[in-house]
Design a protein around this motif. Sequence first.
Motif, mmCIF file in Angstrom:
data_model
loop_
_atom_site.group_PDB
_atom_site.id
_atom_site.type_symbol
_atom_site.label_atom_id
_atom_site.label_comp_id
_atom_site.label_asym_id
_atom_site.label_seq_id
_atom_site.Cartn_x
_atom_site.Cartn_y
_atom_site.Cartn_z
ATOM 1 N N ALA A 150 -25.477 -35.567 -16.751
ATOM 2 C CA ALA A 150 -24.629 -36.748 -16.982
ATOM 3 C C ALA A 150 -25.367 -37.817 -17.779
ATOM 4 N N GLU A 178 -28.225 -31.066 -8.585
ATOM 5 C CA GLU A 178 -27.009 -31.160 -9.393
ATOM 6 C C GLU A 178 -26.218 -29.872 -9.204
ATOM 7 N N SER A 181 -21.537 -26.327 -10.563
ATOM 8 C CA SER A 181 -20.093 -26.393 -10.813
ATOM 9 C C SER A 181 -19.711 -27.610 -11.656
ATOM 10 N N LEU A 182 -20.575 -28.626 -11.704
ATOM 11 C CA LEU A 182 -20.314 -29.777 -12.568
ATOM 12 C C LEU A 182 -20.203 -29.374 -14.032
ATOM 13 N N TYR A 184 -18.517 -27.194 -15.392
ATOM 14 C CA TYR A 184 -17.128 -26.966 -15.813
ATOM 15 C C TYR A 184 -16.513 -28.212 -16.443
ATOM 16 N N ASP A 185 -17.034 -29.385 -16.103
ATOM 17 C CA ASP A 185 -16.483 -30.644 -16.614
ATOM 18 C C ASP A 185 -17.121 -31.086 -17.929
ATOM 19 N N TYR A 186 -18.094 -30.312 -18.411
ATOM 20 C CA TYR A 186 -18.898 -30.785 -19.542
ATOM 21 C C TYR A 186 -18.612 -30.040 -20.838
ATOM 22 N N LYS A 187 -17.429 -29.458 -20.932
ATOM 23 C CA LYS A 187 -17.031 -28.774 -22.163
ATOM 24 C C LYS A 187 -17.128 -29.728 -23.351
ATOM 25 N N TRP A 189 -19.712 -30.924 -24.602
ATOM 26 C CA TRP A 189 -20.961 -31.684 -24.585
ATOM 27 C C TRP A 189 -22.171 -30.785 -24.344
ATOM 28 N N PRO A 225 -20.224 -20.952 -15.169
ATOM 29 C CA PRO A 225 -19.660 -22.196 -15.717
ATOM 30 C C PRO A 225 -19.994 -22.392 -17.197
ATOM 31 N N ILE A 229 -17.182 -22.834 -20.375
ATOM 32 C CA ILE A 229 -17.050 -23.979 -21.280
ATOM 33 C C ILE A 229 -17.475 -23.639 -22.707
#
Length: 258
Positions: A150, A178, A181-182, A184-187, A189, A225, A229
């Motif tokens: 992040a 960390e 699975s986080l 998956y939200d970072y497509k 980037w 993951p 992405i």
Amino acid sequence: MKFGVCIGTNVENMKLIKELGFDYAECHSQEIANKPQEHIEAMKAVGLPIVAANCFIGLKLVGEERASDEEISEYLERLFSRSSYLGLKYLVFGSSGARRIPDGMSLKDGRKDIIRFLEELVVPVAEKYNIVVVIEPLRPAECNAINTVADGIEVAKAVNSPYVKVLADIKHMYEQNESFSLLYDYKDWVVHAHISNPNPPAELGKKRIYPKVGDGFNLSDFIEPLKAIGVEHCSIEADVIDFRVDAPNAYEAIKDLR
């Protein structure tokens, strides 16, 4: 997904991982910039794709001791031109010493220096040679500027260039709890990754080792993951015990994760 190995600029190790079936090599940026041209030619002659290089820069980038823009730009031009010649897609900006925020300087001000470095000095040469720089978050024991994925995305968003993205490293994520699975939200980037067994037996005295079949660490929790992405390349980056044993073991561990 394609898998490679971080091998510095060792030509014999490049030949070995090619023979084993790895897809590419990840090399060492500062060595690419500074090795004699004949060594660069020997690397190219192996015929193994060189997709990335880590250890981006050794010059100080933050605070009063930072190197001059002229010195940094001269180095970057040499690095990017040689990287382009070798066919690289990514240069990995970990460089813990270069981006360390000195005592007495705030995190906000330190990151301003890093963002300025990326915006004003890196992006123009990255655009010129069409090579993406990926910010590598590092655990706090190694770096006090960018620690989590992040954090890396926050800096990349501030730069706001398609030539500055982020890398996910299994070791640094694991040490900081960390969740994989986080990812998956970072497509869009996170575009590159490093893998290892991040939890080796204490008696080895290593912080991370080459994966092998049956070592007890489930790599798929990290890889799936990334694949979801759209990350296309993942390099093994780990402490070497015996490369001629480590590399074949690692290939057996990852070959079915593609």
